[in-house]
Structure formats: C-alpha cells, structure tokens
Write an enzyme that holds these catalytic residues in place. Structure first.
Site, PDB file in Angstrom:
ATOM      1  N   LYS A  13       0.839  -1.201   0.000  1.00 46.53           N
ATOM      2  CA  LYS A  13       0.000   0.000   0.000  1.00 46.53           C
ATOM      3  C   LYS A  13       0.880   1.260   0.000  1.00 46.53           C
ATOM      4  CE  LYS A  13      -2.120  -1.270   3.841  1.00 46.53           C
ATOM      5  NZ  LYS A  13      -1.430  -2.557   4.109  1.00 46.53           N
ATOM      6  N   ARG A  88     -10.193   0.719   8.542  1.00 43.57           N
ATOM      7  CA  ARG A  88      -9.686  -0.611   8.840  1.00 43.57           C
ATOM      8  C   ARG A  88     -10.727  -1.504   9.483  1.00 43.57           C
ATOM      9  NH1 ARG A  88      -3.856   0.413   8.818  1.00 43.57           N
ATOM     10  NH2 ARG A  88      -2.834  -1.571   9.149  1.00 43.57           N
ATOM     11  N   ARG A 128      11.652  -5.909   5.222  1.00 41.07           N
ATOM     12  CA  ARG A 128      11.424  -4.469   4.974  1.00 41.07           C
ATOM     13  C   ARG A 128      12.370  -3.591   5.809  1.00 41.07           C
ATOM     14  NH1 ARG A 128       5.586  -1.978   5.621  1.00 41.07           N
ATOM     15  NH2 ARG A 128       5.715  -3.013   7.638  1.00 41.07           N
ATOM     16  N   ARG A 161      10.926  -1.734  11.368  1.00 38.47           N
ATOM     17  CA  ARG A 161       9.814  -1.260  12.200  1.00 38.47           C
ATOM     18  C   ARG A 161       9.599  -2.195  13.379  1.00 38.47           C
ATOM     19  NH1 ARG A 161       4.823   0.200   8.237  1.00 38.47           N
ATOM     20  NH2 ARG A 161       3.757  -1.102   9.756  1.00 38.47           N
ATOM     21  N   ARG A 172      -0.776  -9.069  13.193  1.00 34.83           N
ATOM     22  CA  ARG A 172      -1.345  -8.106  12.235  1.00 34.83           C
ATOM     23  C   ARG A 172      -2.162  -8.828  11.172  1.00 34.83           C
ATOM     24  NH1 ARG A 172       4.020  -5.418  10.672  1.00 34.83           N
ATOM     25  NH2 ARG A 172       2.860  -4.282   9.085  1.00 34.83           N
TER      26      ARG A 172
HETATM   27  P1  AP5 Z   1       4.790  -1.655   1.969  1.00 31.35           P
HETATM   28  O1  AP5 Z   1       4.502  -0.762   0.814  1.00 31.35           O
HETATM   29  O2  AP5 Z   1       5.506  -1.081   3.155  1.00 31.35           O
HETATM   30  O3  AP5 Z   1       3.458  -2.416   2.413  1.00 31.35           O
HETATM   31  P2  AP5 Z   1       2.175  -1.871   3.167  1.00 31.35           P
HETATM   32  O4  AP5 Z   1       1.006  -2.551   2.556  1.00 31.35           O
HETATM   33  O5  AP5 Z   1       2.178  -0.380   3.200  1.00 31.35           O
HETATM   34  O6  AP5 Z   1       2.453  -2.503   4.583  1.00 31.35           O
HETATM   35  P3  AP5 Z   1       2.322  -1.937   6.059  1.00 31.35           P
HETATM   36  O7  AP5 Z   1       3.029  -2.948   6.930  1.00 31.35           O
HETATM   37  O8  AP5 Z   1       2.795  -0.517   6.167  1.00 31.35           O
HETATM   38  O9  AP5 Z   1       0.806  -2.034   6.270  1.00 31.35           O
HETATM   39  P4  AP5 Z   1       0.094  -2.113   7.584  1.00 31.35           P
HETATM   40  O10 AP5 Z   1      -1.294  -1.920   7.116  1.00 31.35           O
HETATM   41  O11 AP5 Z   1       0.353  -3.315   8.399  1.00 31.35           O
HETATM   42  O12 AP5 Z   1       0.772  -0.950   8.443  1.00 31.35           O
HETATM   43  P5  AP5 Z   1       0.339   0.536   8.783  1.00 31.35           P
HETATM   44  O13 AP5 Z   1       1.552   1.366   8.800  1.00 31.35           O
HETATM   45  O14 AP5 Z   1      -0.835   0.963   7.981  1.00 31.35           O
HETATM   46  O15 AP5 Z   1       5.624  -2.908   1.404  1.00 31.35           O
HETATM   47  C1  AP5 Z   1       6.096  -3.918   2.287  1.00 31.35           C
HETATM   48  C2  AP5 Z   1       7.442  -4.491   1.756  1.00 31.35           C
HETATM   49  O16 AP5 Z   1       7.194  -5.186   0.525  1.00 31.35           O
HETATM   50  C3  AP5 Z   1       8.499  -3.425   1.430  1.00 31.35           C
HETATM   51  O17 AP5 Z   1       9.752  -3.902   1.839  1.00 31.35           O
HETATM   52  C4  AP5 Z   1       8.415  -3.251  -0.093  1.00 31.35           C
HETATM   53  O18 AP5 Z   1       9.676  -2.890  -0.641  1.00 31.35           O
HETATM   54  C5  AP5 Z   1       7.985  -4.653  -0.545  1.00 31.35           C
HETATM   55  N1  AP5 Z   1       7.096  -4.633  -1.715  1.00 31.35           N
HETATM   56  C6  AP5 Z   1       6.046  -3.786  -1.922  1.00 31.35           C
HETATM   57  N2  AP5 Z   1       5.426  -4.093  -3.086  1.00 31.35           N
HETATM   58  C7  AP5 Z   1       6.088  -5.158  -3.613  1.00 31.35           C
HETATM   59  C8  AP5 Z   1       5.917  -5.962  -4.798  1.00 31.35           C
HETATM   60  N3  AP5 Z   1       4.931  -5.722  -5.686  1.00 31.35           N
HETATM   61  N4  AP5 Z   1       6.776  -6.996  -5.013  1.00 31.35           N
HETATM   62  C9  AP5 Z   1       7.762  -7.248  -4.120  1.00 31.35           C
HETATM   63  N5  AP5 Z   1       7.986  -6.539  -2.986  1.00 31.35           N
HETATM   64  C10 AP5 Z   1       7.155  -5.506  -2.728  1.00 31.35           C
HETATM   65  O19 AP5 Z   1      -0.217   0.336  10.279  1.00 31.35           O
HETATM   66  C11 AP5 Z   1       0.662   0.003  11.332  1.00 31.35           C
HETATM   67  C12 AP5 Z   1      -0.122  -0.086  12.641  1.00 31.35           C
HETATM   68  O20 AP5 Z   1      -0.712   1.199  12.945  1.00 31.35           O
HETATM   69  C13 AP5 Z   1      -1.320  -1.057  12.642  1.00 31.35           C
HETATM   70  O21 AP5 Z   1      -0.906  -2.377  12.930  1.00 31.35           O
HETATM   71  C14 AP5 Z   1      -2.183  -0.452  13.757  1.00 31.35           C
HETATM   72  O22 AP5 Z   1      -1.661  -0.773  15.027  1.00 31.35           O
HETATM   73  C15 AP5 Z   1      -2.003   1.042  13.530  1.00 31.35           C
HETATM   74  N6  AP5 Z   1      -3.001   1.602  12.613  1.00 31.35           N
HETATM   75  C16 AP5 Z   1      -2.769   2.138  11.376  1.00 31.35           C
HETATM   76  N7  AP5 Z   1      -3.909   2.540  10.814  1.00 31.35           N
HETATM   77  C17 AP5 Z   1      -4.889   2.249  11.704  1.00 31.35           C
HETATM   78  C18 AP5 Z   1      -6.311   2.404  11.665  1.00 31.35           C
HETATM   79  N8  AP5 Z   1      -6.945   2.921  10.595  1.00 31.35           N
HETATM   80  N9  AP5 Z   1      -7.017   1.984  12.745  1.00 31.35           N
HETATM   81  C19 AP5 Z   1      -6.404   1.465  13.834  1.00 31.35           C
HETATM   82  N10 AP5 Z   1      -5.071   1.278  13.924  1.00 31.35           N
HETATM   83  C20 AP5 Z   1      -4.324   1.669  12.861  1.00 31.35           C
END
Ligand code: AP5
Length: 216
Positions: A13, A88, A128, A161, A172
């Site tokens: 994402k 979410r 990552r 992270r 997660r």
């Molecule tokens: P990346 O682009 O970082 O993936 P992502 O989908 O953004 O993953 P996140 O881990 O950031 O998502 P998340 O939803 O768990 O975390 P968030 O920060 O929102 O890519 C991942 C890796 O893959 C990278 O190394 C990249 O290089 C590689 N890659 C990407 N695309 C690729 C491809 N096509 N092929 C190969 N490799 C690839 O949330 C974190 C925490 O915050 C949550 O757990 C929760 O505690 C809290 N939180 C956030 N939002 C909310 C909400 N709305 N409500 C409640 N709690 C929340």
C-alpha cells in the site's frame, strides 16, 4: 481523485501510494505513518497508540477518526486525496462516510484492494527497511538501498519497524482477516471496489494503477 487503499500488511500500500500520489499530484495520508510520527514525538496520541501499534493491534477508532478528520478539514475545496490504512473496520468505514458528508466532501470514488497472499507478505515484511527520517520503504533483497542502511532519498538511517517482528506480523495478519478483510465485500457492495493483483512486481502494479486510475 478520492481513493482509499485496502490490503493486508505488506501488500505494498505505502509503496504504491508513494508512486500514484506523485504521479497524479494528489495528497495522501497514512494513518500508520501518522501514528509512528506521534509515537516518535511522544505526543498524547503517540503514548496511547504505542502499545497497540507495537503488538499489531488496531488503535481505538475514535483516535484514528479524529486524525483523519483533521486531514480532511485541511484540504482545499475539491482537492483530491488518498487514504492509506484507513478505514480498517466497519466502524471506521461508517465514520469516514460521516466525516466526508459533514465537511461537504464528495464520497470516495474507488476502494483499491491490493491482493497478496500470506506467504508473500510475510517474506516482504520480514525484509522491509524503513527510513527513520522520511519514511521511504526498502527491502533487504527486492529493493536494497544503494548504501547499506542509508536512505537513497534523504540520507536517513534505515530501521526495521518495531511491528515487523515475527510475532507482531502474525498478529497483524489475524487482525487484518478479522477486522479489515470484511471491508472488501463492503466496498464491493458499494460498487466502488477495484481489485489489483499485488504479487506481479512493484513496477507492474504501479503501471497498471496509473493506467486504470487515469480516467478519474
Ligand atoms: P509496503 O509498501 O511497506 O506495504 P504496506 O502494505 O504499506 O504494509 P504496512 O506494513 O505498512 O501495512 P500495515 O497496514 O500493516 O501498516 P500501517 O503502517 O498501515 O511494502 C512492504 C514491503 O514489501 C516493502 O519492503 C516493499 O519494498 C515490498 N514490496 C512492496 N510491493 C512489492 C511488490 N509488488 N513486489 C515485491 N515486494 C514488494 O499500520 C501500522 C499499525 O498502525 C497497525 O498495525 C495499527 O496498530 C495502527 N493503525 C494504522 N492505521 C490504523 C487504523 N486505521 N485503525 C487502527 N489502527 C491503525
């Protein structure tokens, strides 16, 4: 352009939103990035959120809805936006509708669902690296930085992270299945779901998104 982006942790994402928001010159907000910034700065929100984020649990929706509302209020009239990691769960999906209508912002046009299997996301998250200054995303094998542990963009230190530990990743994924995955059906019923295969390589995903979103 008014988009939300759904998908399991590690679906790509953040990676894809960085590309499309630059390409289309649209503002984006990641609730995860905002929470990490608040945790780093030890704000009231950060202190509350830390234990949830580190364990991979969802932070209470009222806190998150407020962060998103602040972002929406700060937009110019008619300005587009992309939401990363929000909503979410149902509660947040309903709150988003409410926030948009309260502030006379038109509804979401597309819910992009980046679909990737569990085995692949575990490989991605366990390799990552994230820039501690600008948040740029790398991968130890798929997308290494030019200099070890140094961000190509801003020279910041690359870190793992705290929620990319094996235990937090597993949690997660469970939280995603239980709370967030049902939103795929929700947005399908709303008639705005757009599903993309996130396993086809970063550049291919970006190209397909750029092509398919060009008409919005
Ligand atoms: P990346 O682009 O970082 O993936 P992502 O989908 O953004 O993953 P996140 O881990 O950031 O998502 P998340 O939803 O768990 O975390 P968030 O920060 O929102 O890519 C991942 C890796 O893959 C990278 O190394 C990249 O290089 C590689 N890659 C990407 N695309 C690729 C491809 N096509 N092929 C190969 N490799 C690839 O949330 C974190 C925490 O915050 C949550 O757990 C929760 O505690 C809290 N939180 C956030 N939002 C909310 C909400 N709305 N409500 C409640 N709690 C929340």
């Amino acid at each position: 352009m008014r988009l939300i982006v759904l998908g399991p942790p590690g679906a790509g994402k953040g990676t894809q939103i960085a590309v499309i928001s630059k390409h289309f010159n649209v503002k984006s907000i990641s609730t995860g990035d905002l929470l990490r910034e608040n945790i780093k700065n030890e704000t009231k929100v950060g202190k509350l959120a830390k234990e949830y984020v580190d364990k991979g649990e969802l932070v209470p929706s009222d806190v998150i809805n407020q962060l998103v509302e602040n972002f929406i209020v700060g937009l110019e009239d008619g300005e587009g936006f992309i939401l990363d990691g929000y909503p979410r769960n149902y509660e947040q999906a309903l709150a988003l509708k409410n926030i948009l209508s309260t502030h006379s912002v038109a509804p979401i046009e597309k819910a992009i669902y980046i679909k990737v299997g569990n085995e692949e996301v575990i490989k991605r998250l366990s390799g990552r690296l994230t820039c501690s200054l600008c948040g740029a995303i790398y991968h130890k094998e798929n997308q290494p930085p030019q200099k070890e542990n140094i961000c190509d963009i801003c020279g910041g230190e690359l870190i793992v992270r705290p929620d990319d530990t094996e235990e937090a990743i597993k949690n997660r994924l469970v939280v995603y299945e239980n709370e967030t995955a049902p939103l795929v059906d929700f947005y399908e019923q709303e008639g705005i779901l757009y599903t993309i295969d996130g396993s086809i390589g970063k550049e291919n995903v970006s190209q397909q998104l750029i092509n398919d979103l060009s008409d919005l």
